[in-house]
Design a protein around this motif. Structure first.
Motif, short mmCIF file in Angstrom:
data_model
loop_
_atom_site.label_atom_id
_atom_site.label_comp_id
_atom_site.label_asym_id
_atom_site.label_seq_id
_atom_site.Cartn_x
_atom_site.Cartn_y
_atom_site.Cartn_z
N THR A 61 -9.82 -4.84 0.83
CA THR A 61 -10.23 -3.44 0.68
C THR A 61 -9.78 -2.58 1.86
OG1 THR A 61 -12.41 -4.00 1.62
CG2 THR A 61 -12.20 -3.96 -0.79
N ASP A 109 -5.87 -1.48 0.26
CA ASP A 109 -5.69 -0.60 -0.90
C ASP A 109 -6.76 -0.89 -1.96
OD1 ASP A 109 -3.19 1.26 -1.97
OD2 ASP A 109 -4.31 0.32 -3.61
N LYS A 110 -7.19 0.14 -2.66
CA LYS A 110 -8.23 -0.02 -3.68
C LYS A 110 -7.75 -0.79 -4.90
CE LYS A 110 -7.29 4.40 -6.02
NZ LYS A 110 -7.88 5.69 -6.47
N HIS A 111 -6.43 -0.96 -5.03
CA HIS A 111 -5.88 -1.69 -6.18
C HIS A 111 -5.71 -3.18 -5.88
CE1 HIS A 111 -4.44 2.54 -6.60
NE2 HIS A 111 -4.85 2.35 -7.83
N ASP A 132 -2.69 3.22 -10.73
CA ASP A 132 -3.90 2.73 -11.40
C ASP A 132 -3.55 1.68 -12.45
OD1 ASP A 132 -5.48 4.38 -9.87
OD2 ASP A 132 -5.57 5.99 -11.37
N HIS A 172 0.84 -1.20 0.00
CA HIS A 172 0.00 0.00 0.00
C HIS A 172 0.87 1.26 0.00
CE1 HIS A 172 -3.00 2.97 1.04
NE2 HIS A 172 -2.36 3.24 2.17
N HIS A 215 -13.03 -9.92 0.78
CA HIS A 215 -13.35 -8.56 0.34
C HIS A 215 -13.08 -7.56 1.46
CE1 HIS A 215 -15.29 -5.42 -1.97
NE2 HIS A 215 -16.01 -5.10 -0.89
N ARG A 220 -2.22 -3.95 -10.28
CA ARG A 220 -3.16 -4.69 -9.45
C ARG A 220 -2.37 -5.66 -8.57
NH1 ARG A 220 -5.68 -1.19 -10.85
NH2 ARG A 220 -7.78 -1.09 -11.76
#
Length: 208
Positions: A129, A132-134, A105, A94, A125, A108
């Motif tokens: 989450t 990190d959003k990636h 972006d 992160h 999940h 992944r």
């Protein structure tokens, strides 16, 4: 008539041709070396297979490696009940992704669970989450997980069940990094510095 002078002239000509050929070889070699990316991590290009899998993601959908084409992929084998190395690694990833800013972006991080019995889709999940959003959590049948781990020479083994029903899973901690075409390129370890990891990710994002 062949004279000593003409022989010397021919000798010099041959020597100059050989010298020119040698210079050309050196120049071509130098150009080839310069064309190769200078990775700071362990370069595994050509030594590990391309990214390939079919597993269930933390959004409940079946996903394959093709879903991540065009992205630089970091793949890590771990589990949500891991007491130390997994959360530390995920936190480090992160931090690196934050340092990359908008470039992140194009990356992944695939968190492949080696504990599918407990790591259900909702659990995964919530876990990924939180970092990190990636990040993308992946799970599946035990046979699928073992096949994927074997493909990349990763190891894991469930420890003894404790009195409370809990258990730990011993697992290797390497981070496998693939380019946008799904080719395995570099390998990171817990000892890898954030600086080296960021350096190589930037190279791969540029298409190295």
């Amino acid at each position: 008539m062949i004279t000593a002078s003409s022989l010397r002239t021919r000798g010099r000509a041959r020597w100059m041709m050989r010298l020119s050929s040698l210079a050309l070889v050196v120049l071509v070699s130098a150009c080839s070396s310069a064309a190769k990316p200078r990775f700071d991590l362990t370069n595994v290009t050509g030594h590990l297979p391309d990214l390939k899998f079919q597993l269930t993601a933390d959004n409940g959908k079946t996903m394959t490696a093709k879903d991540f084409r065009g992205k630089v992929v970091m793949m890590y084998f771990g589990y949500t009940h891991c007491p130390d190395v997994c959360p530390l690694t995920m936190t480090r990833m992160h931090v690196v992704l934050q340092q990359l800013g908008k470039q992140a972006d194009g990356i992944r991080l695939l968190f492949v669970s080696v504990d599918p019995a407990r790591d259900t889709v909702p659990v995964l999940h919530q876990y990924v989450t939180a970092f990190d959003k990636h990040d993308v959590g992946l799970t599946g049948a035990p046979a699928q997980i073992r096949a994927l781990a074997k493909r990349y020479r990763a190891a894991f083994d469930r420890g003894k069940v404790q009195k409370d029903g809990g258990y730990e899973v011993n697992h290797s901690a390497a981070i496998y990094i693939f380019d946008g075409k799904g080719h395995a390129r570099v390998l990171a370890t817990p000892a890898t510095s954030n600086k080296d990891l960021e350096h190589d990710l930037r190279l791969l994002l540029k298409g190295a």
